[in-house]
Write an enzyme that holds these catalytic residues in place. Sequence first.
Site, PDB file in Angstrom:
ATOM      1  N   ASP A   1      91.897  42.764  26.037  1.00 39.40           N
ATOM      2  CA  ASP A   1      91.127  41.660  25.471  1.00 39.40           C
ATOM      3  C   ASP A   1      91.450  41.397  24.004  1.00 39.40           C
ATOM      4  OD1 ASP A   1      89.346  40.880  27.773  1.00 39.40           O
ATOM      5  OD2 ASP A   1      88.935  43.026  27.649  1.00 39.40           O
TER       6      ASP A   1
ATOM      7  N   HIS B   1      92.962  38.603  22.956  1.00 37.17           N
ATOM      8  CA  HIS B   1      92.597  37.193  22.816  1.00 37.17           C
ATOM      9  C   HIS B   1      93.098  36.562  21.524  1.00 37.17           C
ATOM     10  CE1 HIS B   1      90.333  36.924  26.471  1.00 37.17           C
ATOM     11  NE2 HIS B   1      89.605  37.983  26.149  1.00 37.17           N
TER      12      HIS B   1
ATOM     13  N   ASP C   1      94.636  39.861  28.979  1.00 31.41           N
ATOM     14  CA  ASP C   1      93.915  38.961  28.074  1.00 31.41           C
ATOM     15  C   ASP C   1      94.419  39.076  26.632  1.00 31.41           C
ATOM     16  OD1 ASP C   1      92.550  38.087  30.250  1.00 31.41           O
ATOM     17  OD2 ASP C   1      90.642  39.019  29.730  1.00 31.41           O
TER      18      ASP C   1
ATOM     19  N   ASN D   1      92.847  37.920  33.392  1.00 31.23           N
ATOM     20  CA  ASN D   1      92.399  36.650  33.950  1.00 31.23           C
ATOM     21  C   ASN D   1      92.817  35.461  33.091  1.00 31.23           C
ATOM     22  OD1 ASN D   1      90.320  37.590  32.082  1.00 31.23           O
ATOM     23  ND2 ASN D   1      89.054  35.907  32.826  1.00 31.23           N
ATOM     24  N   HIS D   2      92.937  35.630  31.775  1.00 29.64           N
ATOM     25  CA  HIS D   2      93.361  34.514  30.927  1.00 29.64           C
ATOM     26  C   HIS D   2      94.825  34.159  31.172  1.00 29.64           C
ATOM     27  CE1 HIS D   2      89.910  33.667  28.213  1.00 29.64           C
ATOM     28  NE2 HIS D   2      89.509  34.788  28.788  1.00 29.64           N
TER      29      HIS D   2
END
Length: 119
Positions: free
Chosen positions: A35, A37, A71, A106-107
């Site tokens: 994550d 991001h 992610d 998932n991203h």
Amino acid sequence: MKMIGRCFARAFVALALLVVTASAQSPSRVVAIGDVHGAYPEFVSILQRTHLVDADLNWAGGQTTFVQVGDILDRGAESRKALDLLMKLQTQAPQQQGKVIPLIGNHEMMDMMGDLRYV
């Protein structure tokens, strides 16, 4: 979609851990980060605090296995820089018998499917 992404990420982490434990030589250390991001400065900070990179952002993790659990993209402004660094480390790590295992979160999956809500 969110639940499916989490299930995919968990399945990939489990698979990566199976691959690592099934290898002939057990890694001296496994570090998992997820994550990101696009938060490049924070990603670099974690890599430095875990001694995976040096001051010049080159692989310094030795025989460590680094699993990036997905992610890395979206939300933050520096997704590309984080992705470029991850790919650089993936090529450098084997020179020290280390390993970088990037997984699709998932991203990344949403981006590939054309769902650009978080881009």
